[in-house]
Design a protein around this motif. Sequence first.
Motif, PDB file in Angstrom:
ATOM      1  N   PRO A  80       7.228  69.897  44.941  1.00 30.87           N
ATOM      2  CA  PRO A  80       7.766  69.793  46.303  1.00 30.87           C
ATOM      3  C   PRO A  80       6.799  69.135  47.290  1.00 30.87           C
ATOM      4  O   PRO A  80       7.230  68.545  48.282  1.00 30.87           O
ATOM      5  N   HIS A  81       5.495  69.222  47.023  1.00 30.15           N
ATOM      6  CA  HIS A  81       4.524  68.548  47.893  1.00 30.15           C
ATOM      7  C   HIS A  81       4.682  67.032  47.820  1.00 30.15           C
ATOM      8  O   HIS A  81       4.510  66.322  48.818  1.00 30.15           O
ATOM      9  N   ILE A  82       5.020  66.534  46.620  1.00 29.68           N
ATOM     10  CA  ILE A  82       5.201  65.092  46.455  1.00 29.68           C
ATOM     11  C   ILE A  82       6.495  64.640  47.114  1.00 29.68           C
ATOM     12  O   ILE A  82       6.552  63.588  47.753  1.00 29.68           O
ATOM     13  N   VAL A  83       7.532  65.453  46.994  1.00 32.98           N
ATOM     14  CA  VAL A  83       8.785  65.161  47.706  1.00 32.98           C
ATOM     15  C   VAL A  83       8.522  65.090  49.203  1.00 32.98           C
ATOM     16  O   VAL A  83       8.972  64.158  49.894  1.00 32.98           O
TER      17      VAL A  83
ATOM     18  N   PRO B 108      -9.403  59.984  45.319  1.00 35.11           N
ATOM     19  CA  PRO B 108      -8.770  60.678  44.198  1.00 35.11           C
ATOM     20  C   PRO B 108      -7.958  61.904  44.633  1.00 35.11           C
ATOM     21  O   PRO B 108      -8.147  62.445  45.727  1.00 35.11           O
ATOM     22  N   TRP B 109      -7.067  62.335  43.743  1.00 39.32           N
ATOM     23  CA  TRP B 109      -6.273  63.546  43.957  1.00 39.32           C
ATOM     24  C   TRP B 109      -6.014  64.165  42.582  1.00 39.32           C
ATOM     25  O   TRP B 109      -6.097  63.502  41.557  1.00 39.32           O
ATOM     26  N   SER B 110      -5.716  65.451  42.567  1.00 43.13           N
ATOM     27  CA  SER B 110      -5.534  66.150  41.299  1.00 43.13           C
ATOM     28  C   SER B 110      -4.141  66.730  41.106  1.00 43.13           C
ATOM     29  O   SER B 110      -3.666  66.847  39.983  1.00 43.13           O
ATOM     30  N   ASN B 111      -3.484  67.117  42.201  1.00 43.86           N
ATOM     31  CA  ASN B 111      -2.170  67.757  42.100  1.00 43.86           C
ATOM     32  C   ASN B 111      -1.315  67.358  43.300  1.00 43.86           C
ATOM     33  O   ASN B 111      -1.760  66.606  44.173  1.00 43.86           O
ATOM     34  N   GLY B 112      -0.098  67.869  43.341  1.00 45.82           N
ATOM     35  CA  GLY B 112       0.827  67.480  44.393  1.00 45.82           C
ATOM     36  C   GLY B 112       0.330  67.794  45.795  1.00 45.82           C
ATOM     37  O   GLY B 112       0.496  66.987  46.716  1.00 45.82           O
ATOM     38  N   ALA B 113      -0.277  68.966  45.960  1.00 48.60           N
ATOM     39  CA  ALA B 113      -0.772  69.347  47.283  1.00 48.60           C
ATOM     40  C   ALA B 113      -1.878  68.397  47.743  1.00 48.60           C
ATOM     41  O   ALA B 113      -1.903  67.969  48.907  1.00 48.60           O
ATOM     42  N   GLU B 114      -2.782  68.039  46.823  1.00 52.25           N
ATOM     43  CA  GLU B 114      -3.856  67.112  47.177  1.00 52.25           C
ATOM     44  C   GLU B 114      -3.311  65.710  47.434  1.00 52.25           C
ATOM     45  O   GLU B 114      -3.793  65.006  48.325  1.00 52.25           O
ATOM     46  N   MET B 115      -2.302  65.307  46.662  1.00 56.10           N
ATOM     47  CA  MET B 115      -1.704  63.999  46.916  1.00 56.10           C
ATOM     48  C   MET B 115      -1.097  63.951  48.313  1.00 56.10           C
ATOM     49  O   MET B 115      -1.317  62.988  49.062  1.00 56.10           O
ATOM     50  N   GLU B 116      -0.327  64.959  48.654  1.00 51.68           N
ATOM     51  CA  GLU B 116       0.319  64.979  49.971  1.00 51.68           C
ATOM     52  C   GLU B 116      -0.716  64.928  51.085  1.00 51.68           C
ATOM     53  O   GLU B 116      -0.616  64.113  52.017  1.00 51.68           O
ATOM     54  N   GLU B 117      -1.726  65.774  50.992  1.00 57.42           N
ATOM     55  CA  GLU B 117      -2.747  65.827  52.050  1.00 57.42           C
ATOM     56  C   GLU B 117      -3.495  64.503  52.159  1.00 57.42           C
ATOM     57  O   GLU B 117      -3.688  63.978  53.263  1.00 57.42           O
ATOM     58  N   THR B 118      -3.910  63.954  51.017  1.00 57.83           N
ATOM     59  CA  THR B 118      -4.689  62.717  51.023  1.00 57.83           C
ATOM     60  C   THR B 118      -3.868  61.545  51.523  1.00 57.83           C
ATOM     61  O   THR B 118      -4.314  60.758  52.371  1.00 57.83           O
ATOM     62  N   LEU B 119      -2.660  61.403  51.014  1.00 57.86           N
ATOM     63  CA  LEU B 119      -1.820  60.270  51.392  1.00 57.86           C
ATOM     64  C   LEU B 119      -1.483  60.294  52.875  1.00 57.86           C
ATOM     65  O   LEU B 119      -1.617  59.273  53.572  1.00 57.86           O
ATOM     66  N   LEU B 120      -1.083  61.444  53.388  1.00 52.12           N
ATOM     67  CA  LEU B 120      -0.714  61.514  54.807  1.00 52.12           C
ATOM     68  C   LEU B 120      -1.938  61.336  55.701  1.00 52.12           C
ATOM     69  O   LEU B 120      -1.835  60.755  56.793  1.00 52.12           O
ATOM     70  N   ARG B 121      -3.092  61.769  55.238  1.00 53.29           N
ATOM     71  CA  ARG B 121      -4.319  61.567  56.013  1.00 53.29           C
ATOM     72  C   ARG B 121      -4.660  60.077  56.086  1.00 53.29           C
ATOM     73  O   ARG B 121      -5.059  59.572  57.146  1.00 53.29           O
TER      74      ARG B 121
END
Length: 249
Positions: free
Chosen positions: A78-81, A228-241
């Motif tokens: 859901p973080h990626i969504v 880098p990112w490891s999971n959905g939560a990290e992807m969401e945080e990194t991408l939006l930042r």
Amino acid sequence: MVDGKNGIVVVFDFDKTIIDVDSDNWVVDALGATHDFDRLLSTMPWNTAIDAIMGELHARGTTLRDVADVLCTVPLDPHIVAAIKACHALGCDLRILSDANRFFIDAVLDHHGLGGYFSDVTTNPSHVDADGRLRIAPHHDFHAAPHGCCLDTCPPNMCKGQALDRVLASSGAAGGKKQRFIYLGDGHGDYCPSLRLGREDMVMPRKGFPVWDLICEDPALLQAEVHPWSNGAEMEETLLRLVARVEEE
């Protein structure tokens, strides 16, 4: 012409990036064809083997609906969504560059209501033949001629670097700002496009996956910033930042 309203183009790989599994393996395993797929892989490239196993499954009575139903069970964080929807709402141009295939990708995205968020999907084409059998073709017809990339990390059916080059070449200014690219991926095939990005761009490799290992071998080969990112939560945080940072610049 790329037309991200905020001047940011986000290019996602699909398998193990948007979804947390490999869609080919997910379908093959769920339909009980793992052993036969492995047998095919011993004699032919991956993309060709996927087309062949779809033929064998069809001959056994597996329907297109059966394949689609399996794809509807693919896990999607859901973080990626949330990240996809947030980037789209901010005006990013979202694209997919994947070595999966169009049928598998569309089935997953449509099931989760995400199909309309992407302006373009570059992948291996697919179609249903007159017998109702799913056919999967290579993005690049390597039987006619090789794609010519010198990196051994690119499979014969697709050089993602060349595919990304076409997107980069079509990019222009949006709102008076030069297009900025953010590329997300995990696999060997994502290394080549990462090398094509410029100093104003960013690459988000999945940590602990092949593209991350390749980047770590010699980080100086990349011009783009690496996040880098490891999971959905990290992807969401990194991408939006990163999107927020580019918007402020």
